[in-house]
Design a protein around this motif. Structure first.
Motif, PDB file in Angstrom:
ATOM      1  N   LEU B 126       0.822  -1.221   0.000  1.00 56.37           N
ATOM      2  CA  LEU B 126       0.000   0.000   0.000  1.00 56.37           C
ATOM      3  C   LEU B 126       0.853   1.268   0.000  1.00 56.37           C
ATOM      4  CD1 LEU B 126      -2.989  -0.704   2.466  1.00 56.37           C
ATOM      5  CD2 LEU B 126      -3.067  -0.546  -0.019  1.00 56.37           C
ATOM      6  N   VAL B 127       2.174   1.109  -0.074  1.00 56.33           N
ATOM      7  CA  VAL B 127       3.044   2.282   0.042  1.00 56.33           C
ATOM      8  C   VAL B 127       3.680   2.664  -1.303  1.00 56.33           C
ATOM      9  CG1 VAL B 127       4.950   3.332   1.321  1.00 56.33           C
ATOM     10  CG2 VAL B 127       3.515   1.614   2.432  1.00 56.33           C
ATOM     11  N   CYS B 128       4.679   1.894  -1.722  1.00 60.92           N
ATOM     12  CA  CYS B 128       5.516   2.312  -2.852  1.00 60.92           C
ATOM     13  C   CYS B 128       4.792   2.396  -4.201  1.00 60.92           C
ATOM     14  CB  CYS B 128       6.716   1.393  -2.969  1.00 60.92           C
ATOM     15  SG  CYS B 128       7.573   1.236  -1.391  1.00 60.92           S
ATOM     16  N   PRO B 129       3.922   1.436  -4.550  1.00 59.01           N
ATOM     17  CA  PRO B 129       3.294   1.526  -5.880  1.00 59.01           C
ATOM     18  C   PRO B 129       2.544   2.839  -6.088  1.00 59.01           C
ATOM     19  CG  PRO B 129       2.937  -0.649  -4.953  1.00 59.01           C
ATOM     20  CD  PRO B 129       3.518   0.199  -3.843  1.00 59.01           C
ATOM     21  N   ALA B 130       2.133   3.491  -4.989  1.00 61.28           N
ATOM     22  CA  ALA B 130       1.389   4.758  -5.120  1.00 61.28           C
ATOM     23  C   ALA B 130       2.228   5.839  -5.787  1.00 61.28           C
ATOM     24  CB  ALA B 130       0.936   5.229  -3.738  1.00 61.28           C
ATOM     25  N   SER B 131       3.542   5.737  -5.682  1.00 59.78           N
ATOM     26  CA  SER B 131       4.421   6.795  -6.208  1.00 59.78           C
ATOM     27  C   SER B 131       4.860   6.541  -7.646  1.00 59.78           C
ATOM     28  CB  SER B 131       5.663   6.913  -5.320  1.00 59.78           C
ATOM     29  OG  SER B 131       5.299   7.297  -4.021  1.00 59.78           O
ATOM     30  N   HIS B 132       4.368   5.466  -8.277  1.00 61.00           N
ATOM     31  CA  HIS B 132       4.876   5.127  -9.601  1.00 61.00           C
ATOM     32  C   HIS B 132       3.776   5.075 -10.650  1.00 61.00           C
ATOM     33  CE1 HIS B 132       9.004   4.362  -8.291  1.00 61.00           C
ATOM     34  NE2 HIS B 132       8.411   4.113  -7.141  1.00 61.00           N
ATOM     35  N   ASP B 133       3.804   6.062 -11.536  1.00 67.78           N
ATOM     36  CA  ASP B 133       2.869   6.120 -12.658  1.00 67.78           C
ATOM     37  C   ASP B 133       3.320   5.100 -13.696  1.00 67.78           C
ATOM     38  OD1 ASP B 133       1.241   6.801 -14.763  1.00 67.78           O
ATOM     39  OD2 ASP B 133       1.688   8.945 -14.705  1.00 67.78           O
ATOM     40  N   LEU B 134       2.449   4.162 -14.037  1.00 71.47           N
ATOM     41  CA  LEU B 134       2.811   3.127 -15.019  1.00 71.47           C
ATOM     42  C   LEU B 134       2.203   3.436 -16.380  1.00 71.47           C
ATOM     43  CD1 LEU B 134       2.319  -0.071 -12.796  1.00 71.47           C
ATOM     44  CD2 LEU B 134       4.384   1.302 -13.131  1.00 71.47           C
ATOM     45  N   GLY B 135       1.638   4.629 -16.526  1.00 72.98           N
ATOM     46  CA  GLY B 135       0.998   4.993 -17.785  1.00 72.98           C
ATOM     47  C   GLY B 135      -0.464   4.561 -17.821  1.00 72.98           C
ATOM     48  N   GLU B 136      -0.984   4.128 -16.671  1.00 73.46           N
ATOM     49  CA  GLU B 136      -2.365   3.640 -16.638  1.00 73.46           C
ATOM     50  C   GLU B 136      -3.373   4.781 -16.804  1.00 73.46           C
ATOM     51  OE1 GLU B 136      -0.376   3.836 -13.969  1.00 73.46           O
ATOM     52  OE2 GLU B 136      -1.485   4.384 -12.151  1.00 73.46           O
ATOM     53  N   LYS B 157      -1.691   8.200   0.502  1.00 66.99           N
ATOM     54  CA  LYS B 157      -1.263   8.474  -0.881  1.00 66.99           C
ATOM     55  C   LYS B 157      -1.916   7.541  -1.887  1.00 66.99           C
ATOM     56  CE  LYS B 157       2.432   9.768  -3.855  1.00 66.99           C
ATOM     57  NZ  LYS B 157       3.824  10.090  -4.056  1.00 66.99           N
ATOM     58  N   ILE B 158      -2.019   6.269  -1.532  1.00 65.63           N
ATOM     59  CA  ILE B 158      -2.556   5.303  -2.487  1.00 65.63           C
ATOM     60  C   ILE B 158      -4.039   5.582  -2.757  1.00 65.63           C
ATOM     61  CG2 ILE B 158      -3.325   3.381  -0.987  1.00 65.63           C
ATOM     62  CD1 ILE B 158      -1.362   1.706  -2.956  1.00 65.63           C
TER      63      ILE B 158
END
Lengths: 132, 225
Positions: B126-136, B157-158
């Motif tokens: 629930l933490v790090c993936p929130a900071s990474h735009d994957l183009g979704e 953040k998430i």
């Protein structure tokens, strides 16, 4: 948890600046960490100095400024500081847009440079990325 | 010998700028192809794979769909999904989130096939993936009833960066102290525009409404082409 990858990204930017503007050694690096940037300052500092062992960084001072969250109401347009991550406008209760506080910004660097590098070269290193 | 002087260089640049640009380009590419890209986030075990199985059972006969599955190790989730839709496992080797470079490798591994929906099942976190735009185009966060309704306030953040919230394992509500209204209220303080769904994927409850939302989101992308 991903402070290492943020530190690596900062180090890459510094290396880019060093190569393109005649920097011999960085003296001070100033960064802004947004409250919602997802970066924990103490872990970031640890990762930065663990990974930044290059000679051009020896003795560098790292200055971190934390930027608070601020938002602008979509209905009444008022700007307000976001408390407890509540993005509803305190005046009218409407939804808002984030203005600041979610980014990690490399603000400025102080560096020892060769004296013949003129001030005009200041922005030269920015060109390659900005032109993308 | 050349003399040295100390100079201040003003940079004022977002550290993630180049990654943001890459993600934006990927999003544009998917939009042009008519592919709705959906980034699925949650803590480990909240039911991302089960939700995607239920989603694929409903939609795979009518749409071209594929999934990229992120995990630290193993290809177990891809194996679970592969009977239903093309699935590529992305193993991060210990990294706590997917990034745009890994997603691009996944797209290549799928063979750049034309798609209506591409799901990206992120690493459970629930933490790090929130900071990474994957183009979704669409970021959806799952919150299972066994995790507790206090998670939005704890991991803001998430929830702030998501467009949809799916409360999963609703069949367990009678047995756990989870207040659905409180969870949705907390999440909407952080992201007032969050679309909220309540789903029990194992019993296929609430999945129809979720799939309708996905179709609407894809139509929105198509209308902007």
């Amino acid at each position: 948890m991903h402070e290492r990858s943020v530190a690596l990204a900062v180090l890459r930017q510094l290396d880019h600046i060093r190569e393109s503007s005649g920097v011999r050694r960085f003296v001070r690096v100033t960064l802004e960490l947004g409250e919602l940037s997802g970066v924990e300052p103490s872990q970031f500092v640890e990762a930065f100095f663990e990974l930044g062992t290059q000679e051009w960084l020896s003795g560098v001072e790292l200055e971190l400024r934390q930027t608070p969250l601020s938002a602008k109401c979509r209905s009444c347009g008022s700007m307000f500081p976001v408390e407890s991550y509540t993005f509803l406008c305190p005046l009218c209760g409407s939804t808002s847009d984030l203005i600041d506080g979610d980014k990690i910004t490399l603000v400025s660097v102080e560096a020892k440079v060769d004296a013949d590098q003129s001030e005009d070269d200041n922005a030269a290193f920015l060109a390659p990325l900005n032109s993308r | 010998m050349m003399s040295r002087t100390i100079r201040t260089i003003v940079v004022k640049r977002d550290v993630y700028e180049s990654l943001r640009i890459d993600a934006g380009e990927q999003r544009k590419r998917w939009s042009e192809q008519g592919t709705l890209a959906v980034n699925v986030l949650s803590s480990p075990g909240a039911g991302k794979t089960t939700l995607l199985q239920a989603t694929a059972r409903r939609l795979a006969s009518r749409y071209r769909m594929a999934v990229l599955v992120g995990d630290l190790e193993t290809d177990r989730d891809a194996q679970r999904l592969a009977p239903l839709l093309p699935a590529v496992q992305l193993t991060t080797g210990g990294a706590c989130h997917l990034d745009i470079a890994l997603v691009r490798r996944g797209v290549e591994a799928l063979g750049n096939i034309p798609l209506d929906f591409l799901f990206i099942e992120n690493v459970g976190n629930l933490v790090c993936p929130a900071s990474h735009d994957l183009g979704e185009h669409l970021r959806v966060v799952l919150l299972s009833t066994t995790e507790g309704d206090d998670k939005p306030a704890k991991y803001p953040k998430i929830f702030r960066t998501s467009q949809a919230l799916v409360i999963t394992k609703t069949d367990l509500i009678p047995f756990v102290p989870f207040d659905v209204a409180a969870a949705e209220r907390e999440a909407r303080k952080i992201q007032p525009e969050l679309a909220c769904f309540q789903i029990c994927a194992l019993r296929d409850e609430g999945v129809g409404e979720w799939c309708k939302y996905l179709e609407e989101q894809r139509n929105r992308i198509l209308s902007m082409k």
